[in-house]
Design a protein around this motif. Sequence first.
Motif, PDB file in Angstrom:
ATOM      1  N   LEU A   4       0.873  -1.296   0.111  1.00 54.66           N
ATOM      2  CA  LEU A   4       0.070  -0.040  -0.114  1.00 54.66           C
ATOM      3  C   LEU A   4       0.815   1.385  -0.054  1.00 54.66           C
ATOM      4  CD1 LEU A   4      -2.807  -1.097   2.671  1.00 54.66           C
ATOM      5  CD2 LEU A   4      -2.596  -1.323   0.159  1.00 54.66           C
ATOM      6  N   LYS A   6      -0.569   4.397  -0.749  1.00 57.49           N
ATOM      7  CA  LYS A   6      -1.788   5.475  -0.467  1.00 57.49           C
ATOM      8  C   LYS A   6      -1.295   6.245   0.636  1.00 57.49           C
ATOM      9  CE  LYS A   6      -6.482   6.340  -1.291  1.00 57.49           C
ATOM     10  NZ  LYS A   6      -7.754   5.490  -1.278  1.00 57.49           N
ATOM     11  N   TYR A   8      -2.757   9.417   1.047  1.00 54.15           N
ATOM     12  CA  TYR A   8      -4.021  10.053   1.731  1.00 54.15           C
ATOM     13  C   TYR A   8      -5.112   9.125   1.656  1.00 54.15           C
ATOM     14  CZ  TYR A   8      -4.787   9.954  -3.284  1.00 54.15           C
ATOM     15  OH  TYR A   8      -4.926   9.622  -4.537  1.00 54.15           O
ATOM     16  N   THR A   9      -6.118   9.229   2.861  1.00 57.06           N
ATOM     17  CA  THR A   9      -7.063   8.326   3.172  1.00 57.06           C
ATOM     18  C   THR A   9      -8.633   8.949   2.716  1.00 57.06           C
ATOM     19  OG1 THR A   9      -7.406   9.118   5.258  1.00 57.06           O
ATOM     20  CG2 THR A   9      -6.046   7.319   4.944  1.00 57.06           C
ATOM     21  N   LYS A  10      -8.677  10.241   2.682  1.00 56.13           N
ATOM     22  CA  LYS A  10      -9.882  11.106   2.604  1.00 56.13           C
ATOM     23  C   LYS A  10     -10.806  10.821   3.821  1.00 56.13           C
ATOM     24  CE  LYS A  10      -9.311  11.049  -2.466  1.00 56.13           C
ATOM     25  NZ  LYS A  10     -10.153  10.853  -3.702  1.00 56.13           N
ATOM     26  N   THR A  11     -10.416   9.983   4.717  1.00 56.02           N
ATOM     27  CA  THR A  11     -11.355  10.033   5.870  1.00 56.02           C
ATOM     28  C   THR A  11     -11.462  11.010   6.689  1.00 56.02           C
ATOM     29  OG1 THR A  11      -9.708   8.970   7.067  1.00 56.02           O
ATOM     30  CG2 THR A  11     -10.982   7.471   5.536  1.00 56.02           C
ATOM     31  N   THR A  17     -11.307  12.575  12.731  1.00 51.49           N
ATOM     32  CA  THR A  17     -10.417  11.633  12.561  1.00 51.49           C
ATOM     33  C   THR A  17     -10.707  10.624  13.700  1.00 51.49           C
ATOM     34  OG1 THR A  17      -7.846  11.473  12.738  1.00 51.49           O
ATOM     35  CG2 THR A  17      -8.881  12.590  14.551  1.00 51.49           C
ATOM     36  N   ARG A  24     -14.567   8.026  15.865  1.00 48.98           N
ATOM     37  CA  ARG A  24     -14.223   9.308  15.205  1.00 48.98           C
ATOM     38  C   ARG A  24     -14.583  10.416  16.139  1.00 48.98           C
ATOM     39  NH1 ARG A  24     -11.896   8.435  10.544  1.00 48.98           N
ATOM     40  NH2 ARG A  24     -12.807  10.511   9.797  1.00 48.98           N
TER      41      ARG A  24
END
Length: 190
Positions: A4, A6, A8-11, A17, A24
């Motif tokens: 992996l 990647k 950035y997760t965009k979450t 967070t 969250r």
Amino acid sequence: MVVLNKIYTKTGDKGETALGNGTRVAKHSMRVNAYGTVDETNATVGLARQHASGEMDAQLAMIQNDLFDLGADLCRPDMEKDKDAEYQPLRVSDAQVERLEREIDAMNEQLDPLRSFILPGGSALAAQMHLCRTVSRRAERLSVELSTIESVNPAAVKYLNRLSDWFFVAGRIANNGGKDDVLWVPGANR
């Protein structure tokens, strides 16, 4: 083997967070501010290490690792649920605090007692240590504030308190054993 790559997760695009237990929360929550400032402290230690060598660099490397432990500790709320967790959450230990105390005592033995407040500065390493000290103090204040509304590992708060002391004493060591400390002159520019 899957790799992996990647970053950035965009979450977090909506201002939230995930904590260590998956909950969250808002990115501006007190807990995120506390462990985010611990991360900031770690970054300042990385800068200080650019000027350190030998034993001082080795001790700073241990502190950096401890700060990751501390961040993991603070990002995991609900300490009372640790015993029921699927895996044992990482918590800062009293042994880590005691190691800092031993190192502070050893450095202090090399220094003359202070007779004046000192200004942050002198050598590049000393100036960096004072930056580390002030950022770790902020992390401590935020962690103490967090502890007034949520459970926080008492050893984590103690660690931050000793850490700022460690940086202060290490700053004096970095200033030629305190001989090159920059002394405060009260009212010098009136």
